[in-house]
Design a protein around this motif. Structure first.
Motif, short mmCIF file in Angstrom:
data_model
loop_
_atom_site.label_atom_id
_atom_site.label_comp_id
_atom_site.label_asym_id
_atom_site.label_seq_id
_atom_site.Cartn_x
_atom_site.Cartn_y
_atom_site.Cartn_z
N ILE A 1 -4.31 0.88 -8.60
CA ILE A 1 -5.12 0.41 -9.61
C ILE A 1 -5.52 1.72 -10.23
CG2 ILE A 1 -7.63 -0.30 -10.09
CD1 ILE A 1 -7.36 -2.24 -7.61
N THR B 1 -3.55 2.53 -3.41
CA THR B 1 -4.29 1.11 -3.19
C THR B 1 -3.52 0.55 -2.22
OG1 THR B 1 -4.82 1.08 -5.68
CG2 THR B 1 -4.97 -0.89 -4.39
N MET C 1 -3.13 -6.37 -9.49
CA MET C 1 -4.09 -5.02 -9.69
C MET C 1 -4.06 -5.03 -11.48
SD MET C 1 -2.14 -2.12 -7.31
CE MET C 1 -0.73 -2.44 -7.89
#
Ligand SMILES: Cc1cc2nc3c(=O)[nH]c(=O)nc-3n(C[C@H](O)[C@H](O)[C@H](O)COP(=O)(O)O)c2cc1C
Ligand code: SF4
Lengths: 127, 598
Positions: free
Chosen positions: B314, B319, B292
């Protein structure tokens, strides 16, 4: 390309079915055209062309066509072998463009053996 | 329309076959078919990796199912004339297990393929990855259709949970559970990510899926995005995979063109689109938090969890990250049902797993096997055993942080828990086969060297502890090991496992720990007897000449690069141990087996 509707997506899938059957080696019948030198000399190519054209015109998607070498009976060429569903393979001899279409429609599609053209039922084991 | 074709030639154009000339073979086939006016009867299709890379370039002829291998451009004219014109398959171009065996015409009869079960790789070798209609014809986007027209997001998650699917990226976390966390996480902007970093040396499972069937991953991600409530997708793929990236980009364009990605998919109100991010290829960037950071443009270093990506991912948004293979499984599970998927495998591990089978094995390549299959079956039935009559010694499973399972435990089955019990891990699917000529200390050093050099350096023990372990292993291989080295290795390993932030450090000592567990006698031989039982560690070898067998032919003396061998013609030769560099040239050269290696 335009956005697909679900109906269009299904149509693509349906149309490509023959291609899929072919790639997975699946179909309700299989026609093997014997294409040895003798077969080609006596018209196996014409038989093959007539067969593929007939399938194309009628939109037949679940019959597989393969080739193999000389069937060992050169005087009877052009020959094909038809395997329908799980029944014994049938050999047909001395074919031409019209005869093969009848075999396609009656035997490969419907499972009815075309007795007039049949040479023998059953065959030596083929790979 | 391709209805006129009677036959399809499925030529593998995966990276392995391409590097052996598959594109040239494909072109030659097309030209040759044209020459014989067969181009409207027989279609040549370039497919993704078939898996049998060892024998590439390979090709499958359908509908017959005839399999050709090791093709070259020179073979093409004969092949076309014999098989496609006259219908006589060409035996010399078919596979045979060894030169003495008869060739096996049909792909389904070949051992390598027989025991494989293709789920994630269901379309490998049967579709052209750059033609979306091909994918659609093979039940592609049927699952997405089902999800968007008849399932609620909760039902999708429940179905995935019920299937028992677990992450294929290494840790084996239940996928449905993970999706549920992210769905419940508050926020309107959410991301789904496909982890295609694949940093394990020698692994190419994910590359192969992306190359062979990119739409399966896109469809899986779209289904996941719908279930989670995400509108943005990111495919993180390592830059060293140009063919995979190209095929993905083609696939994304085609899917957008058909409205399968973008706004209001199928008029359902569901929006989802993806983009490809190229990764620099560091191993540690595959770790989800490092990944990420890398996507955000920062240095790819892991961070502490929690917060987990589902909470703060993110740019701080919820995420959900899954591996390529995990995503590729999703459409089939939805299409064929959780029950079907759960019927494959074991109690705790469902479905299949892809392995890259490499090392001392006859049939190396990419294999997909049902969970629950034994190591023995993979090595001997699929892999064809160890070549050259050598003895099977161990498999190293799970990538650089995996472990070695010895031959006597070859009945161990592939299942997350069974592998963990041996000290190895499922990992992402590396499977290296080793034979009697492999030194286990050397192997442990090799894998540790990899993780050590890939450590991001954040944690002291991961950074320095692994370095110290490396030095000790090197010392042992050089014959300078001392008895205290073994407990020292164990102590360091324990501390590295305990104090490392991410799984790279936590698992880095695994290869050392498992070899110490199952092959401790090899370590001891190196340390106490200054002997390498597998005859690999050069510093521990001695070469001498058996006076009974030596005929005085002088061949070895002429081969020796440092003139360490003395002796006149027809006289027994002698090796000067001071001068000898242990290169082994004399051992290979002697035709009378007179050189003794100990
Ligand atoms: C050092 C390290 C490297 C990793 N490399 C990868 C990788 O290349 N691909 C991958 O999918 N997961 C990799 N992972 C695991 C990911 O952190 C994460 O668990 C995974 O992507 C989650 O997907 P899954 O649940 O579908 O397996 C790695 C983990 C670590 C610690
Ligand atoms: S364990 Fe190693 S790779 Fe992971 S964060 Fe710490 S130093 Fe970096």
């Amino acid at each position: 390309m335009a956005k697909l509707t679900i109906a269009e997506l299904r149509k693509i899938r349906e149309q490509a079915k023959r291609s899929r059957n072919l790639r997975e080696g699946e179909g309700k019948a299989r026609i093997t055209v014997h294409m040895g030198t003798c077969g080609i000399a006596s018209g196996a190519r014409e038989v093959m062309d007539a067969l593929l054209t007939a399938m194309d015109e009628r939109g037949i998607r679940d019959v597989l066509v393969t080739t193999s070498g000389c069937a060992g009976l050169c005087s009877h060429e052009p020959m094909v072998t038809v395997e329908y569903a799980n029944t014994a393979p049938v050999k047909y001899a001395k074919l031409d463009g019209d005869k093969i279409v009848r075999i396609l429609l009656e035997h490969a599609m419907e499972g009815r053996i075309v007795k007039e053209y049949a040479l023998a039922v059953g065959s030596e084991k083929m790979s | 329309m391709d209805i006129n074709f009677r036959s399809h030639l499925l030529v593998c154009t995966g990276t392995g076959c391409v590097s052996n000339g598959a594109f040239e073979v494909k072109k030659a086939l097309e030209d040759e078919l044209k020459k014989h006016h067969l181009e409207h009867e027989i279609q040549v299709v370039g497919t993704g990796c078939n898996g049998f890379c060892e024998r590439g370039p390979v090709m499958l002829v359908q509908p017959e199912g005839v399999f050709y291998q090791q093709l070259s451009v020179e073979d093409v004219p004969r092949l076309v004339e014999e098989h496609f014109l006259k219908g006589r398959p060409v035996e010399e171009l078919m596979y045979s297990p060894t030169e003495r065996d008869a060739s096996i015409p049909l792909m389904r009869d070949i051992g390598f393929f027989k025991d494989q079960v293709l789920v994630a790789l269901r379309n490998r070798g049967s579709i052209d990855p750059e033609v979306i209609d091909d994918y659609i014809a093979h039940d592609g986007y049927i699952a997405l259709e089902k999800v968007l027209t008849s399932m609620s997001p909760e039902e999708v998650i429940a179905e995935i949970k019920e299937s028992g699917l677990r992450g294929r990226g290494g840790a084996g976390f239940p996928t449905g559970l993970k999706w549920g966390f992210c769905r419940r996480s508050p926020g309107t902007i959410k991301y789904v990510v496909c982890n295609g970093d694949e940093g394990d040396p020698g692994a190419f499972m994910d590359r192969s899926i992306l190359e062979a069937d990119p739409h399966s991953v896109l469809e899986g991600m779209t289904i996941g995005a719908y279930a989670i409530g995400a509108e943005h997708g990111i495919l993180y793929v390592r830059d060293e995979y140009p063919l995979a990236i190209h095929r993905l980009e083609v696939a994304i364009d085609q899917a957008r063109g058909y409205g399968l990605l973008g706004e209001d998919i199928f008029g359902s109100g569901c929006n989802f689109d993806v983009r490809v991010v190229r990764g620099g290829g560091a191993f540690v960037c595959g770790e989800e938090t490092a990944l990420m950071a890398s996507i955000e443009g920062k240095a790819g270093r892991p961070r502490f969890r929690p917060p987990f990506p589902a909470e703060k991912g993110i740019w701080g948004k919820p995420t959900n990250i899954n591996n390529v293979e995990t995503w590729a499984n999703v459409p089939v599970i939805i299409h064929r049902g959780a029950d079907w998927f759960a019927s494959l495998g074991t109690e705790t591990s469902k479905g299949t797993k892809i392995f890259s089978l490499v090392g001392k094995i006859t049939n190396s390549g990419l294999v997909e096997v049902p969970m629950g299959i034994s190591i023995k079956k993979i090595v001997f039935d699929i892999g064809g055993g160890v070549p050259d009559g050598k003895e099977f010694k161990a498999v190293q499973i799970g990538g650089p942080s995996g472990g070695c399972i010895p031959a006597h435990m070859k009945d161990t089955i592939i299942d997350y828990e069974s592998l963990a019990k041996t000290g190895a891990i499922m990992g992402s699917g590396g499977l290296v086969v080793m034979d009697e000529t492999t030194c286990m200390v050397d192997v442990a050093r090799y894998f540790l060297e990899f993780t050590q050099s890939e450590s991001c350096g954040k944690c002291t023990f991961c950074r320095i502890g692994t370095k110290r372990m490396m030095e000790i292993l090197t010392r042992i291989c050089e014959g300078k090991g001392v008895p205290e080295d073994i407990p020292l290795l164990e102590d360091l390993a324990e501390r590295i496992c305990d104090t490392s932030l991410c799984a790279l450090g936590q698992t880095a000592p695994n290869p050392v720990l498992t070899t110490l567990r199952f092959f401790r006698n090899e370590y001891e031989a190196h340390i106490h007897d200054k002997r390498c039982p597998a005859h690999v560690c050069r510093a521990l070898l001695t070469y001498s000449i058996d006076p009974e067998k030596c005929t005085g032919c002088t061949l070895c003396a002429r081969k020796c690069p440092v003139d360490a061998i003395a002796g006149d013609r027809k006289e027994v030769h002698v090796i000067d141990q001071e001068l000898c560099t242990r290169c082994g040239e004399c051992y290979m050269a002697c035709r009378f087996d007179a050189v003794i290696r100990e």
